[in-house]
Motif scaffolding. Structure first.
Motif, PDB file in Angstrom:
ATOM      1  N   HIS A   1      11.003  10.066  16.794  1.00  0.00           N
ATOM      2  CA  HIS A   1      10.964  11.423  16.229  1.00  0.00           C
ATOM      3  C   HIS A   1       9.823  12.254  16.827  1.00  0.00           C
ATOM      4  CE1 HIS A   1      14.059  10.716  13.162  1.00  0.00           C
ATOM      5  NE2 HIS A   1      13.648   9.474  13.270  1.00  0.00           N
ATOM      6  N   ASP A   2       9.311  11.785  17.980  1.00  0.00           N
ATOM      7  CA  ASP A   2       8.189  12.472  18.649  1.00  0.00           C
ATOM      8  C   ASP A   2       7.002  12.679  17.726  1.00  0.00           C
ATOM      9  OD1 ASP A   2       9.379  12.689  21.152  1.00  0.00           O
ATOM     10  OD2 ASP A   2      10.535  14.446  20.506  1.00  0.00           O
ATOM     11  N   LEU A   3       6.714  11.651  16.931  1.00  0.00           N
ATOM     12  CA  LEU A   3       5.588  11.734  15.997  1.00  0.00           C
ATOM     13  C   LEU A   3       4.617  10.591  16.274  1.00  0.00           C
ATOM     14  CD1 LEU A   3       7.647  12.330  12.717  1.00  0.00           C
ATOM     15  CD2 LEU A   3       6.323  14.054  13.940  1.00  0.00           C
ATOM     16  N   THR A   4       3.386  10.758  15.799  1.00  0.00           N
ATOM     17  CA  THR A   4       2.398   9.675  15.845  1.00  0.00           C
ATOM     18  C   THR A   4       1.937   9.441  14.399  1.00  0.00           C
ATOM     19  OG1 THR A   4       0.499  11.128  16.058  1.00  0.00           O
ATOM     20  CG2 THR A   4       1.589  10.472  18.114  1.00  0.00           C
ATOM     21  N   PRO A   5       1.215   8.338  14.136  1.00  0.00           N
ATOM     22  CA  PRO A   5       0.781   8.084  12.754  1.00  0.00           C
ATOM     23  C   PRO A   5       0.010   9.255  12.145  1.00  0.00           C
ATOM     24  CG  PRO A   5       0.473   6.113  14.079  1.00  0.00           C
ATOM     25  CD  PRO A   5       0.905   7.188  15.024  1.00  0.00           C
ATOM     26  N   SER A   6      -0.710  10.034  12.959  1.00  0.00           N
ATOM     27  CA  SER A   6      -1.491  11.138  12.371  1.00  0.00           C
ATOM     28  C   SER A   6      -0.594  12.265  11.851  1.00  0.00           C
ATOM     29  CB  SER A   6      -2.506  11.676  13.385  1.00  0.00           C
ATOM     30  OG  SER A   6      -1.814  12.164  14.493  1.00  0.00           O
ATOM     31  N   ASP A   7       0.688  12.280  12.248  1.00  0.00           N
ATOM     32  CA  ASP A   7       1.625  13.294  11.721  1.00  0.00           C
ATOM     33  C   ASP A   7       2.178  12.901  10.353  1.00  0.00           C
ATOM     34  OD1 ASP A   7       1.597  14.918  14.087  1.00  0.00           O
ATOM     35  OD2 ASP A   7       2.801  13.355  15.059  1.00  0.00           O
ATOM     36  N   VAL A   8       1.908  11.671   9.919  1.00  0.00           N
ATOM     37  CA  VAL A   8       2.496  11.165   8.669  1.00  0.00           C
ATOM     38  C   VAL A   8       1.531  11.433   7.513  1.00  0.00           C
ATOM     39  CG1 VAL A   8       3.287   9.075   7.478  1.00  0.00           C
ATOM     40  CG2 VAL A   8       3.787   9.388   9.911  1.00  0.00           C
ATOM     41  N   ASP A   9       2.069  11.942   6.391  1.00  0.00           N
ATOM     42  CA  ASP A   9       1.210  12.278   5.246  1.00  0.00           C
ATOM     43  C   ASP A   9       0.912  11.076   4.363  1.00  0.00           C
ATOM     44  OD1 ASP A   9       1.167  15.260   5.593  1.00  0.00           O
ATOM     45  OD2 ASP A   9       3.335  14.925   5.465  1.00  0.00           O
ATOM     46  N   PHE A  10       1.875  10.117   4.299  1.00  0.00           N
ATOM     47  CA  PHE A  10       1.678   8.996   3.376  1.00  0.00           C
ATOM     48  C   PHE A  10       2.416   7.772   3.905  1.00  0.00           C
ATOM     49  CE2 PHE A  10       1.231   6.973  -0.787  1.00  0.00           C
ATOM     50  CZ  PHE A  10      -0.005   7.472  -1.169  1.00  0.00           C
ATOM     51  N   PHE A  11       1.792   6.608   3.742  1.00  0.00           N
ATOM     52  CA  PHE A  11       2.358   5.345   4.239  1.00  0.00           C
ATOM     53  C   PHE A  11       2.589   4.390   3.071  1.00  0.00           C
ATOM     54  CE2 PHE A  11       0.174   7.211   7.754  1.00  0.00           C
ATOM     55  CZ  PHE A  11       0.827   6.775   8.902  1.00  0.00           C
ATOM     56  N   LEU A  12       3.766   3.785   3.030  1.00  0.00           N
ATOM     57  CA  LEU A  12       4.035   2.752   2.025  1.00  0.00           C
ATOM     58  C   LEU A  12       4.342   1.453   2.763  1.00  0.00           C
ATOM     59  CD1 LEU A  12       6.285   4.795  -0.441  1.00  0.00           C
ATOM     60  CD2 LEU A  12       3.835   4.322  -0.627  1.00  0.00           C
ATOM     61  N   PHE A  13       3.472   0.458   2.562  1.00  0.00           N
ATOM     62  CA  PHE A  13       3.636  -0.847   3.221  1.00  0.00           C
ATOM     63  C   PHE A  13       4.159  -1.859   2.218  1.00  0.00           C
ATOM     64  CE2 PHE A  13       0.071   1.218   5.449  1.00  0.00           C
ATOM     65  CZ  PHE A  13       0.510   1.143   6.755  1.00  0.00           C
TER      66      PHE A  13
ATOM     67  N   LEU B   1      -2.860   1.322  12.644  1.00  0.00           N
ATOM     68  CA  LEU B   1      -2.169   2.623  12.673  1.00  0.00           C
ATOM     69  C   LEU B   1      -3.125   3.785  12.377  1.00  0.00           C
ATOM     70  CD1 LEU B   1       1.100   1.589  10.756  1.00  0.00           C
ATOM     71  CD2 LEU B   1       0.912   2.059  13.205  1.00  0.00           C
ATOM     72  N   GLY B   2      -4.372   3.469  12.038  1.00  0.00           N
ATOM     73  CA  GLY B   2      -5.354   4.521  11.731  1.00  0.00           C
ATOM     74  C   GLY B   2      -5.065   5.225  10.413  1.00  0.00           C
ATOM     75  N   VAL B   3      -4.669   4.430   9.401  1.00  0.00           N
ATOM     76  CA  VAL B   3      -4.306   5.020   8.098  1.00  0.00           C
ATOM     77  C   VAL B   3      -5.490   4.898   7.139  1.00  0.00           C
ATOM     78  CG1 VAL B   3      -2.732   4.852   6.120  1.00  0.00           C
ATOM     79  CG2 VAL B   3      -1.898   4.342   8.432  1.00  0.00           C
ATOM     80  N   PRO B   4      -6.038   6.029   6.647  1.00  0.00           N
ATOM     81  CA  PRO B   4      -7.114   5.928   5.662  1.00  0.00           C
ATOM     82  C   PRO B   4      -6.571   5.496   4.296  1.00  0.00           C
ATOM     83  CG  PRO B   4      -6.564   8.227   6.060  1.00  0.00           C
ATOM     84  CD  PRO B   4      -5.692   7.406   6.978  1.00  0.00           C
ATOM     85  N   ARG B   5      -7.430   4.900   3.468  1.00  0.00           N
ATOM     86  CA  ARG B   5      -7.010   4.359   2.158  1.00  0.00           C
ATOM     87  C   ARG B   5      -6.288   5.404   1.311  1.00  0.00           C
ATOM     88  NH1 ARG B   5      -4.948   3.082  -1.555  1.00  0.00           N
ATOM     89  NH2 ARG B   5      -5.547   1.776  -3.326  1.00  0.00           N
ATOM     90  N   GLU B   6      -6.730   6.673   1.394  1.00  0.00           N
ATOM     91  CA  GLU B   6      -6.133   7.692   0.509  1.00  0.00           C
ATOM     92  C   GLU B   6      -4.717   8.089   0.935  1.00  0.00           C
ATOM     93  OE1 GLU B   6      -8.956   8.006   2.182  1.00  0.00           O
ATOM     94  OE2 GLU B   6      -8.959   9.831   3.392  1.00  0.00           O
ATOM     95  N   LYS B   7      -4.294   7.613   2.110  1.00  0.00           N
ATOM     96  CA  LYS B   7      -2.930   7.943   2.546  1.00  0.00           C
ATOM     97  C   LYS B   7      -1.955   6.788   2.308  1.00  0.00           C
ATOM     98  CE  LYS B   7      -2.601  11.093   6.319  1.00  0.00           C
ATOM     99  NZ  LYS B   7      -2.503  11.165   7.750  1.00  0.00           N
ATOM    100  N   THR B   8      -2.342   5.842   1.452  1.00  0.00           N
ATOM    101  CA  THR B   8      -1.416   4.746   1.162  1.00  0.00           C
ATOM    102  C   THR B   8      -1.492   4.358  -0.300  1.00  0.00           C
ATOM    103  OG1 THR B   8      -0.620   2.606   1.937  1.00  0.00           O
ATOM    104  CG2 THR B   8      -2.986   2.837   1.716  1.00  0.00           C
ATOM    105  N   TRP B   9      -0.542   3.524  -0.720  1.00  0.00           N
ATOM    106  CA  TRP B   9      -0.450   3.097  -2.114  1.00  0.00           C
ATOM    107  C   TRP B   9      -0.559   1.570  -2.153  1.00  0.00           C
ATOM    108  CZ3 TRP B   9      -0.803   6.444  -5.900  1.00  0.00           C
ATOM    109  CH2 TRP B   9      -0.551   6.015  -7.211  1.00  0.00           C
ATOM    110  N   ILE B  10      -1.485   1.065  -2.942  1.00  0.00           N
ATOM    111  CA  ILE B  10      -1.622  -0.393  -3.056  1.00  0.00           C
ATOM    112  C   ILE B  10      -1.496  -0.764  -4.530  1.00  0.00           C
ATOM    113  CG2 ILE B  10      -3.128  -2.391  -2.680  1.00  0.00           C
ATOM    114  CD1 ILE B  10      -4.372  -0.918  -0.312  1.00  0.00           C
ATOM    115  N   ASN B  11      -0.490  -1.563  -4.860  1.00  0.00           N
ATOM    116  CA  ASN B  11      -0.343  -2.004  -6.261  1.00  0.00           C
ATOM    117  C   ASN B  11      -0.111  -3.515  -6.356  1.00  0.00           C
ATOM    118  OD1 ASN B  11       2.328  -2.321  -5.569  1.00  0.00           O
ATOM    119  ND2 ASN B  11       3.068  -0.537  -6.708  1.00  0.00           N
ATOM    120  N   LEU B  12      -0.313  -4.239  -5.238  1.00  0.00           N
ATOM    121  CA  LEU B  12      -0.061  -5.684  -5.311  1.00  0.00           C
ATOM    122  C   LEU B  12      -1.089  -6.389  -6.175  1.00  0.00           C
ATOM    123  CD1 LEU B  12      -0.749  -7.841  -2.156  1.00  0.00           C
ATOM    124  CD2 LEU B  12      -1.954  -5.749  -2.600  1.00  0.00           C
ATOM    125  N   ASP B  13      -2.239  -5.734  -6.431  1.00  0.00           N
ATOM    126  CA  ASP B  13      -3.192  -6.315  -7.378  1.00  0.00           C
ATOM    127  C   ASP B  13      -2.536  -6.487  -8.749  1.00  0.00           C
ATOM    128  OD1 ASP B  13      -3.109  -3.504  -7.296  1.00  0.00           O
ATOM    129  OD2 ASP B  13      -4.942  -3.333  -8.462  1.00  0.00           O
TER     130      ASP B  13
END
Ligand code: UT7
Length: 330
Positions: A244-256, A271-283
């Motif tokens: 899609h001619d995008l790089t990780p910096s074009d993405v607003d939010f990442f769900l792993f 991927l250079g994703v800061p903590r605030e751009k992802t969701w972690i709930n496995l805890d």
């Protein structure tokens, strides 16, 4: 007319019982400290079969919440797909149980098995049906009660998994800007041995002398899965973005996929994703297989971490082995 799929509702649901790390110390040689530091998991939900909780009951509860958010009734659904390796029964499918409970009289439904990739596989299939015009509105569910497939004597796996369901509703749109931009699905059966459930299928059913209950549980070569999961999620994310001619910096939010916080950290770093751009709930929930991504999506949407217009990248890796990535513009 060119059609696309727009996300209009999400929901999630869990069994009532919360099981802490400390509870495992009573029956396997482990500790809260080991589980926290090696995996990031603190608690998980466990279905109480005696009380009637099952994969379908939590799938139905999650679907009702998704319908409510979407503001539509169940008779508007044309398709129900359930990604699960823990269906209530082989027949009827969990999809059919959901269809009956919701009163989704117009929908056809089916289950698909792609382990932890089940939700993204389902989303991709539903998206293809919508793009061809065959279906207008689809309910896609990832739902698991992995507690029923865990060897409670194996400390290497029993502490990792939990039970949950997540649901998403997508519907036809002609606006490509608010739609599923793309999905990429992958399988590699040659690596099937690193995460498998050897017995209990049609090759070694429960009535054969070779059948052993401890083999009707999750068998995992943890470190092999760890390495392949990291590489596959990074590579498939980058491949989808580059399409899609995008790089990780074009993405607003990442769900792993939520399997191990160390896996998430390695993916985020690469991927250079800061903590605030992802969701972690496995805890809270542990690894809930096909349910992890739709549950993360639902929580992030409801808590305002994902907003209209955001580009969201989802990526996963699962047993067998399977992996997938998807890109949605909300
Ligand atoms: O959803 C599909 C994707 N699944 C995954 O991505 C899971 C990927 N794998 C992992 O997350 C990690 O490999 C595990 C969490 C499963 C294991 O962590 P690890 O750091 O790779 O540990 P290990 O397997 O190398 O084992 C190290 C030690 C071993 O003891 P010895 O042989 O060194 O004496 C294990 O027996 O840790 C031991 N161990 C435990 N100790 C306490 C394994 N499980 C436990 C436990 N408590 N629960």
């Amino acid at each position: 007319m060119t059609y696309f799929s727009k996300l209009i509702g999400t929901g999630s649901a869990f069994p009532e019982k919360i099981m802490t790390n400390a509870e495992f110390e009573a029956f396997v040689e482990t500790s809260d400290e080991w589980i926290r530091t090696r995996t990031g998991i603190q608690t998980r939900r466990i279905a109480n079969l005696q009380k009637g909780e099952s994969t379908s009951t939590i799938a139905i509860a999650a679907s009702r919440k998704a319908l409510e958010m979407a503001g539509i009734s169940a008779d508007k659904l044309d398709l129900i797909v359930v990604g699960t390796v823990t269906a209530d029964s082989v027949m009827p499918t969990t999809g059919n149980l959901v269809q009956a409970a919701l009163g989704a009289t117009r929908a056809f439904s089916f289950d698909l098995q792609a382990a932890c990739s089940g939700f993204l596989y389902g989303l991709s299939i539903a998206d293809q049906f919508i793009r061809t015009g065959a279906v207008e509105t689809a309910l896609v569910i990832g739902a698991e009660t992995l507690s029923t497939l865990v060897n409670w004597q194996d400390r290497g796996t029993c502490v990792l998994f939990g039970d949950a369901a997540g649901a998403a509703i997508i519907t036809r749109t002609t606006d490509p800007k608010h739609s599923i931009l793309g999905t990429r699905l992958y399988s590699d059966g040659t690596k099937g041995d690193i995460l498998k459930i050897p017995h209990g299928g049609s090759k070694i059913p429960h009535y054969l002398p070779e059948y052993q209950h401890k083999n009707h549980t999750i068998h995992m070569q943890g470190q092999e899965v760890f390495k392949l999961a990291v590489r596959s999620m990074i590579d498939s994310s980058l491949a989808l973005l580059s399409e899609h001619d995008l790089t990780p910096s074009d993405v607003d939010f990442f769900l792993f996929h939520q399997a191990n916080v160390r896996i998430l950290e390695m993916c985020m770093k690469s991927l250079g994703v800061p903590r605030e751009k992802t969701w972690i709930n496995l805890d809270k929930y542990g690894n809930t297989s096909a349910a992890t991504l739709p549950v993360c999506l639902d929580e992030a949407m409801r808590q305002g971490a994902i907003e209209t217009g955001n580009k969201v990248l989802l990526t996963t890796f699962g047993g067998g082995v399977t992996w997938a990535s998807g890109l949605i513009q909300i």
